[in-house]
Design a protein around this motif. Sequence first.
Motif, PDB file in Angstrom:
ATOM      1  N   GLU A 130     -45.858  97.220 -11.677  1.00  0.00           N
ATOM      2  CA  GLU A 130     -45.126  98.051 -10.710  1.00  0.00           C
ATOM      3  C   GLU A 130     -43.622  97.833 -10.820  1.00  0.00           C
ATOM      4  O   GLU A 130     -42.891  97.880  -9.837  1.00  0.00           O
ATOM      5  N   GLY A 131     -43.157  97.584 -12.046  1.00  0.00           N
ATOM      6  CA  GLY A 131     -41.742  97.305 -12.231  1.00  0.00           C
ATOM      7  C   GLY A 131     -41.472  95.821 -12.104  1.00  0.00           C
ATOM      8  O   GLY A 131     -42.241  95.080 -11.493  1.00  0.00           O
ATOM      9  N   GLU A 132     -40.374  95.387 -12.683  1.00  0.00           N
ATOM     10  CA  GLU A 132     -40.050  93.959 -12.681  1.00  0.00           C
ATOM     11  C   GLU A 132     -39.714  93.449 -11.283  1.00  0.00           C
ATOM     12  O   GLU A 132     -39.075  94.136 -10.502  1.00  0.00           O
ATOM     13  N   LYS A 133     -40.157  92.245 -11.018  1.00  0.00           N
ATOM     14  CA  LYS A 133     -39.796  91.554  -9.784  1.00  0.00           C
ATOM     15  C   LYS A 133     -39.117  90.238 -10.161  1.00  0.00           C
ATOM     16  O   LYS A 133     -39.444  89.624 -11.170  1.00  0.00           O
ATOM     17  N   VAL A 134     -38.166  89.836  -9.332  1.00  0.00           N
ATOM     18  CA  VAL A 134     -37.359  88.659  -9.644  1.00  0.00           C
ATOM     19  C   VAL A 134     -38.109  87.375  -9.313  1.00  0.00           C
ATOM     20  O   VAL A 134     -38.630  87.228  -8.205  1.00  0.00           O
ATOM     21  N   HIS A 135     -38.178  86.487 -10.269  1.00  0.00           N
ATOM     22  CA  HIS A 135     -38.779  85.166 -10.077  1.00  0.00           C
ATOM     23  C   HIS A 135     -37.773  84.104 -10.488  1.00  0.00           C
ATOM     24  O   HIS A 135     -36.987  84.314 -11.405  1.00  0.00           O
ATOM     25  N   ALA A 136     -37.804  82.970  -9.801  1.00  0.00           N
ATOM     26  CA  ALA A 136     -36.907  81.867 -10.142  1.00  0.00           C
ATOM     27  C   ALA A 136     -37.703  80.576 -10.284  1.00  0.00           C
ATOM     28  O   ALA A 136     -38.664  80.339  -9.544  1.00  0.00           O
ATOM     29  N   VAL A 137     -37.301  79.778 -11.255  1.00  0.00           N
ATOM     30  CA  VAL A 137     -37.866  78.436 -11.430  1.00  0.00           C
ATOM     31  C   VAL A 137     -36.753  77.444 -11.133  1.00  0.00           C
ATOM     32  O   VAL A 137     -35.649  77.565 -11.667  1.00  0.00           O
ATOM     33  N   PHE A 138     -37.030  76.487 -10.244  1.00  0.00           N
ATOM     34  CA  PHE A 138     -36.026  75.495  -9.865  1.00  0.00           C
ATOM     35  C   PHE A 138     -36.316  74.143 -10.517  1.00  0.00           C
ATOM     36  O   PHE A 138     -37.470  73.720 -10.583  1.00  0.00           O
ATOM     37  N   LEU A 139     -35.264  73.503 -10.986  1.00  0.00           N
ATOM     38  CA  LEU A 139     -35.336  72.087 -11.337  1.00  0.00           C
ATOM     39  C   LEU A 139     -34.647  71.370 -10.181  1.00  0.00           C
ATOM     40  O   LEU A 139     -33.429  71.478 -10.009  1.00  0.00           O
ATOM     41  N   LEU A 140     -35.445  70.700  -9.351  1.00  0.00           N
ATOM     42  CA  LEU A 140     -34.937  70.146  -8.098  1.00  0.00           C
ATOM     43  C   LEU A 140     -34.465  68.699  -8.258  1.00  0.00           C
ATOM     44  O   LEU A 140     -34.999  67.938  -9.067  1.00  0.00           O
ATOM     45  N   LYS A 141     -33.489  68.340  -7.449  1.00  0.00           N
ATOM     46  CA  LYS A 141     -33.011  66.946  -7.425  1.00  0.00           C
ATOM     47  C   LYS A 141     -34.024  66.041  -6.743  1.00  0.00           C
ATOM     48  O   LYS A 141     -34.144  64.863  -7.046  1.00  0.00           O
ATOM     49  N   ASN A 142     -34.764  66.641  -5.799  1.00  0.00           N
ATOM     50  CA  ASN A 142     -35.792  65.890  -5.075  1.00  0.00           C
ATOM     51  C   ASN A 142     -37.043  66.758  -5.005  1.00  0.00           C
ATOM     52  O   ASN A 142     -37.003  67.874  -4.475  1.00  0.00           O
ATOM     53  N   LYS A 143     -38.152  66.260  -5.520  1.00  0.00           N
ATOM     54  CA  LYS A 143     -39.363  67.083  -5.599  1.00  0.00           C
ATOM     55  C   LYS A 143     -39.934  67.453  -4.231  1.00  0.00           C
ATOM     56  O   LYS A 143     -40.762  68.356  -4.117  1.00  0.00           O
ATOM     57  N   ASN A 144     -39.504  66.775  -3.191  1.00  0.00           N
ATOM     58  CA  ASN A 144     -39.997  67.081  -1.845  1.00  0.00           C
ATOM     59  C   ASN A 144     -39.161  68.155  -1.120  1.00  0.00           C
ATOM     60  O   ASN A 144     -39.399  68.460   0.041  1.00  0.00           O
ATOM     61  N   THR A 145     -38.192  68.717  -1.826  1.00  0.00           N
ATOM     62  CA  THR A 145     -37.324  69.739  -1.219  1.00  0.00           C
ATOM     63  C   THR A 145     -38.139  70.995  -0.891  1.00  0.00           C
ATOM     64  O   THR A 145     -39.030  71.397  -1.644  1.00  0.00           O
ATOM     65  N   ASP A 146     -37.818  71.619   0.248  1.00  0.00           N
ATOM     66  CA  ASP A 146     -38.475  72.857   0.663  1.00  0.00           C
ATOM     67  C   ASP A 146     -37.847  74.040  -0.090  1.00  0.00           C
ATOM     68  O   ASP A 146     -36.698  74.422   0.165  1.00  0.00           O
ATOM     69  N   SER A 147     -38.598  74.634  -1.015  1.00  0.00           N
ATOM     70  CA  SER A 147     -38.079  75.745  -1.821  1.00  0.00           C
ATOM     71  C   SER A 147     -37.723  76.965  -0.979  1.00  0.00           C
ATOM     72  O   SER A 147     -36.810  77.729  -1.319  1.00  0.00           O
ATOM     73  N   ALA A 148     -38.449  77.168   0.113  1.00  0.00           N
ATOM     74  CA  ALA A 148     -38.184  78.325   0.984  1.00  0.00           C
ATOM     75  C   ALA A 148     -36.761  78.284   1.526  1.00  0.00           C
ATOM     76  O   ALA A 148     -36.092  79.317   1.665  1.00  0.00           O
ATOM     77  N   LYS A 149     -36.259  77.075   1.826  1.00  0.00           N
ATOM     78  CA  LYS A 149     -34.883  76.930   2.331  1.00  0.00           C
ATOM     79  C   LYS A 149     -33.874  77.303   1.254  1.00  0.00           C
ATOM     80  O   LYS A 149     -32.828  77.899   1.529  1.00  0.00           O
ATOM     81  N   ILE A 150     -34.184  76.965   0.027  1.00  0.00           N
ATOM     82  CA  ILE A 150     -33.299  77.307  -1.094  1.00  0.00           C
ATOM     83  C   ILE A 150     -33.210  78.828  -1.234  1.00  0.00           C
ATOM     84  O   ILE A 150     -32.125  79.398  -1.400  1.00  0.00           O
TER      85      ILE A 150
END
Length: 468
Positions: free
Chosen positions: A438-458
């Motif tokens: 259905e067309g391209e959708k944006v995806h992001a992969v994060f390399l986090l400083k702390n693995k317990n970080t909440d990605s939703a906040k980012i």
Amino acid sequence: ELFKNRKGDVFVYSTGIRRFTFNYLDLYTLSLRMSQYLKSQGISKGDKVAIWAPNSPSWAFSYFGILLSGAIVIPIDFASGKTRAENILRLSGAKFIIQSNYKFEKLKTNPSTGSGLKTVMIEDLSFMIKSLNPINKIEQIKDTEIAEIVYTSGTTGDPKGVVLTHKNIVSNILGATNHVSMPRKLNFLSVLPMSHMLEQTVGFLIPLFRGDKIIYIRTIKPSQILEAFKDENIGIMLVVPRFLSLLKNTIERELSQKHLTELLHFDLTRKIIAKSVRKKFGQNFQMFVTGGAALPLDVFSFWQDLGFKVIEGYGLTECSPIVSGNTFETQIAGSVGKALKEVRIKVEDNELLVKGDNVFSGYYNNPKATIGAFKNGWFRTGDLVDVDKDKNIFIKGRKKDLIVNSSGINIYPSEIESILNKIDAVKDSCVMGIDKGEGEKVHAVFLLKNKNTDSAKIIRSANEKLDP
């Protein structure tokens, strides 16, 4: 003069409460009065006037009023945020902005957005110019002079201003009109932003050149769109593929609820269902025209099986915008059709290159980007293509990693990555487009400083810094 001597209505504007009609003579007179108004505001030849407002007849006579003054149109997408609008005003050097009461964040005279910037609300214009005499001296314009500067859909930062001359735009109107060759006058339903060259050329300037009627509606909810089809005798509608996908899903959902989905596989029952679906669009509906992003094959087949014409085309703002298209007589699945007769194309390293009177000369005040956009006088589209023996063009994807979503919006991964990488919790990031049909959708992969970080906040933090 074309409008002055033409009979019949040109616009219908439905607010949901009232219905306003305008004829071609109204458009002619209002455009001349608008030019007079701009003159009274100190606008002269070569000045830049921005329009940041929704589609309406007032947008139309504002556009022509600016051109009649010898000034340059700076269209701004009404969905754009205040920051983007301010960026465009700054980059273009606009002296005047026509904006709307329907925008929560309005721009006021402010030194940071241009010295001496003046403004007016588009909803007030028809009353303000009513008592003015139409201008009696129209500026003489050469076809090589600038008509408008259209800024690209940069996600953040400074967008590039595509400089389009009168010759660029008029050549594309003539070429596209001859190419598609629609059989008779039609009523156009206009829902895509007139600030984008796709709607401006296909859904505004071409219908006016042909003598068609254009219908504007205040809100573009599905219920209002279907009501407009019923009430306004719509013959054609310009859409992005996403719209046809959503409409397809809606119809399939309704059929599923009525246990009719399986009946689409049988010729007789499919014809009965198709007749019922087409009835919702009115007896004179002829076709959808689509562009701005790739049309999924299953979506094309669905509408074709129901007896609808879907004419897919291809273009870029830098080409005013049409490069190629299918025709009223022939639609080829998966193809964006043949190049217009007036447009020359060639393929180098699988990339489509374009040359013609419709192709822009460069980006405004951006020589570096201009040089990179051309190769030996040919515009580099950045699109990878196949061209078959009959010269039909098939788009295969972007040469670079530009993401184009199903609404035709250009999204640049590096710009989003730069936002993400400034967030404290992110060490590095990679942004890509993933297409699930259905067309391209944006995806992001994060390399986090702390693995317990909440990605939703980012994600929330990044979205606060991005255009809506």
